[in-house]
Design a protein around this motif. Structure first.
Motif, PDB file in Angstrom:
ATOM      1  N   ILE A  53       0.831  -1.201   0.000  1.00  0.00           N
ATOM      2  CA  ILE A  53       0.000   0.000   0.000  1.00  0.00           C
ATOM      3  C   ILE A  53       0.866   1.252   0.000  1.00  0.00           C
ATOM      4  O   ILE A  53       0.574   2.227  -0.697  1.00  0.00           O
ATOM      5  N   ALA A  54       1.946   1.216   0.767  1.00  0.00           N
ATOM      6  CA  ALA A  54       2.857   2.361   0.806  1.00  0.00           C
ATOM      7  C   ALA A  54       3.462   2.616  -0.574  1.00  0.00           C
ATOM      8  O   ALA A  54       3.524   3.763  -1.034  1.00  0.00           O
ATOM      9  N   ARG A  55       3.871   1.550  -1.242  1.00  0.00           N
ATOM     10  CA  ARG A  55       4.462   1.700  -2.574  1.00  0.00           C
ATOM     11  C   ARG A  55       3.433   2.205  -3.588  1.00  0.00           C
ATOM     12  O   ARG A  55       3.757   3.004  -4.466  1.00  0.00           O
ATOM     13  N   ARG A  56       2.203   1.741  -3.444  1.00  0.00           N
ATOM     14  CA  ARG A  56       1.172   2.078  -4.425  1.00  0.00           C
ATOM     15  C   ARG A  56       0.568   3.461  -4.190  1.00  0.00           C
ATOM     16  O   ARG A  56       0.206   4.152  -5.157  1.00  0.00           O
ATOM     17  N   VAL A  57       0.479   3.891  -2.930  1.00  0.00           N
ATOM     18  CA  VAL A  57      -0.267   5.109  -2.620  1.00  0.00           C
ATOM     19  C   VAL A  57       0.514   6.101  -1.743  1.00  0.00           C
ATOM     20  O   VAL A  57       0.616   7.280  -2.075  1.00  0.00           O
TER      21      VAL A  57
ATOM     22  N   ALA B  97       7.031  17.614  -7.267  1.00  0.00           N
ATOM     23  CA  ALA B  97       6.406  16.352  -7.662  1.00  0.00           C
ATOM     24  C   ALA B  97       5.703  16.492  -9.009  1.00  0.00           C
ATOM     25  O   ALA B  97       5.788  15.607  -9.859  1.00  0.00           O
ATOM     26  N   ALA B  98       5.018  17.613  -9.214  1.00  0.00           N
ATOM     27  CA  ALA B  98       4.309  17.832 -10.476  1.00  0.00           C
ATOM     28  C   ALA B  98       5.292  17.973 -11.631  1.00  0.00           C
ATOM     29  O   ALA B  98       5.065  17.447 -12.733  1.00  0.00           O
ATOM     30  N   ALA B  99       6.407  18.669 -11.390  1.00  0.00           N
ATOM     31  CA  ALA B  99       7.403  18.863 -12.445  1.00  0.00           C
ATOM     32  C   ALA B  99       8.063  17.547 -12.841  1.00  0.00           C
ATOM     33  O   ALA B  99       8.368  17.323 -14.014  1.00  0.00           O
ATOM     34  N   LEU B 100       8.275  16.667 -11.876  1.00  0.00           N
ATOM     35  CA  LEU B 100       8.968  15.409 -12.154  1.00  0.00           C
ATOM     36  C   LEU B 100       8.072  14.378 -12.822  1.00  0.00           C
ATOM     37  O   LEU B 100       8.563  13.480 -13.509  1.00  0.00           O
ATOM     38  N   SER B 101       6.766  14.481 -12.628  1.00  0.00           N
ATOM     39  CA  SER B 101       5.862  13.455 -13.151  1.00  0.00           C
ATOM     40  C   SER B 101       4.835  13.991 -14.140  1.00  0.00           C
ATOM     41  O   SER B 101       3.994  13.224 -14.619  1.00  0.00           O
ATOM     42  N   GLY B 102       4.912  15.265 -14.481  1.00  0.00           N
ATOM     43  CA  GLY B 102       3.854  15.911 -15.242  1.00  0.00           C
ATOM     44  C   GLY B 102       3.540  15.299 -16.585  1.00  0.00           C
ATOM     45  O   GLY B 102       2.392  15.269 -17.007  1.00  0.00           O
ATOM     46  N   SER B 103       4.536  14.767 -17.289  1.00  0.00           N
ATOM     47  CA  SER B 103       4.295  14.256 -18.638  1.00  0.00           C
ATOM     48  C   SER B 103       3.776  12.824 -18.657  1.00  0.00           C
ATOM     49  O   SER B 103       3.412  12.307 -19.710  1.00  0.00           O
ATOM     50  N   ASP B 104       3.748  12.177 -17.499  1.00  0.00           N
ATOM     51  CA  ASP B 104       3.286  10.792 -17.432  1.00  0.00           C
ATOM     52  C   ASP B 104       1.890  10.757 -16.827  1.00  0.00           C
ATOM     53  O   ASP B 104       1.717  11.039 -15.637  1.00  0.00           O
ATOM     54  N   PRO B 105       0.867  10.415 -17.599  1.00  0.00           N
ATOM     55  CA  PRO B 105      -0.501  10.415 -17.075  1.00  0.00           C
ATOM     56  C   PRO B 105      -0.711   9.425 -15.932  1.00  0.00           C
ATOM     57  O   PRO B 105      -1.621   9.588 -15.124  1.00  0.00           O
ATOM     58  N   SER B 106       0.143   8.406 -15.851  1.00  0.00           N
ATOM     59  CA  SER B 106       0.021   7.422 -14.767  1.00  0.00           C
ATOM     60  C   SER B 106       0.670   7.908 -13.484  1.00  0.00           C
ATOM     61  O   SER B 106       0.517   7.290 -12.431  1.00  0.00           O
ATOM     62  N   GLY B 107       1.393   9.022 -13.562  1.00  0.00           N
ATOM     63  CA  GLY B 107       2.027   9.558 -12.364  1.00  0.00           C
ATOM     64  C   GLY B 107       3.286   8.833 -11.947  1.00  0.00           C
ATOM     65  O   GLY B 107       3.750   8.988 -10.820  1.00  0.00           O
ATOM     66  N   ARG B 108       3.879   8.067 -12.835  1.00  0.00           N
ATOM     67  CA  ARG B 108       5.100   7.345 -12.484  1.00  0.00           C
ATOM     68  C   ARG B 108       6.316   8.236 -12.673  1.00  0.00           C
ATOM     69  O   ARG B 108       6.308   9.162 -13.474  1.00  0.00           O
ATOM     70  N   ILE B 109       7.361   7.937 -11.914  1.00  0.00           N
ATOM     71  CA  ILE B 109       8.627   8.638 -12.073  1.00  0.00           C
ATOM     72  C   ILE B 109       9.750   7.614 -12.066  1.00  0.00           C
ATOM     73  O   ILE B 109       9.612   6.516 -11.521  1.00  0.00           O
ATOM     74  N   ASP B 110      10.875   7.992 -12.667  1.00  0.00           N
ATOM     75  CA  ASP B 110      12.027   7.097 -12.696  1.00  0.00           C
ATOM     76  C   ASP B 110      12.489   6.789 -11.279  1.00  0.00           C
ATOM     77  O   ASP B 110      12.651   7.690 -10.452  1.00  0.00           O
TER      78      ASP B 110
END
Length: 261
Positions: free
Chosen positions: A57-61, A75-88
């Motif tokens: 749950i921690a990893r997912r949410v 957070a928005a700048a790092l993930s903005g282009s990915d609609p799933s909200g994932r980051i490297d």
């Protein structure tokens, strides 16, 4: 009559009955709980270590929600282009990077939770070679540590940072083009990935040392395959009349993130 010589046996269920996500195991309930305590990272760490279910749950949410709540612009700048909200590298690694200073072998103190940190994309530009300044990089102010054997006169600054979409960055392209080799003995303290030494690749701009208040040649930093940055610099005391020169005359913008533990 019951035979008292025979041990009592209880029939064990083959598995626990499933009632769905109820109570504290419900993601919405956990979210409300952590919202009420301003997403305290120590409590999330404790909850994530309770069981595999809580860890999942921690990893997912939870880690993502922590980052978004405590540093929304970053957070928005790092993930903005990915609609799933994932980051490297994942949100858990980013959460650790935001709040944890890795220390260093040359310091008296090991890794620790930083009481406060400021991440700046303006500072990040000082760490990019001229042909890579289109990349977005957030870098923290250095955390000051007393050096081992320094007699109190020498201090080491420990800093960290993160790239947006490092796989597509010009910095990574430059490392690949130069055939820079990954380090054998150094790993990223935030995701465990392999790292490049930017000093060995000759990609440390002089502006980075000036930005940190470090002497020439006293700066080293690494970038991992997921775009996390960590490094150290030998700090020099500044006289009262010395002022830090801004990058190309720019001042820090309001997109910086100031984090308290």
């Amino acid at each position: 009559m019951m035979n008292s010589s025979r041990p009592l046996r209880f029939k064990q269920p083959s598995r626990l009955p499933s009632f769905g996500e109820t109570g504290i195991e419900n993601e919405q309930v956990l979210t409300l709980v952590f919202e009420s305590i301003s997403w305290d990272i120590h409590t999330i760490c404790a909850v994530a270590s309770v069981s595999r279910r809580f860890c999942a749950i921690a990893r997912r949410v939870l880690w993502r929600s922590l980052c978004v709540h405590r540093a929304p612009g970053m957070a928005a700048a790092l993930s903005g282009s990915d609609p799933s909200g994932r980051i490297d590298g994942g949100w858990q690694a980013l959460a650790k990077l935001m709040f944890f200073c890795g220390g260093g072998e040359s310091t008296r103190s090991p890794g620790h939770f930083a009481s406060e940190s400021r991440f700046s994309k303006t500072s990040g530009r000082f760490f990019l070679p001229k042909n890579c300044r289109g990349d977005l990089l957030y870098v923290s102010d250095p955390c000051e540590h007393e050096a081992v054997g320094g007699g109190g006169d020498e201090h080491l600054g420990v800093f960290r940072g993160v790239f947006r979409e490092f796989m597509r960055s010009k910095t990574r392209q430059c490392l690949v083009r130069r055939q820079a080799e990954l380090e054998e003995k150094v790993r990223c303290p935030y995701c465990g990935g392999r790292v490049w030494s930017m000093k060995a690749a000759r990609l440390v701009p002089k502006s980075a040392a000036r930005r940190l208040g470090s002497r020439d040649g006293g700066l080293e930093f690494y970038v991992c395959v997921n775009g996390h940055l960590h490094g150290t610099c030998w700090l020099i005391p500044l006289s009262s009349d010395e002022e830090e020169r801004d990058f190309d005359g720019e001042e820090d913008d309001d997109s910086d993130e100031f984090l308290r533990r």
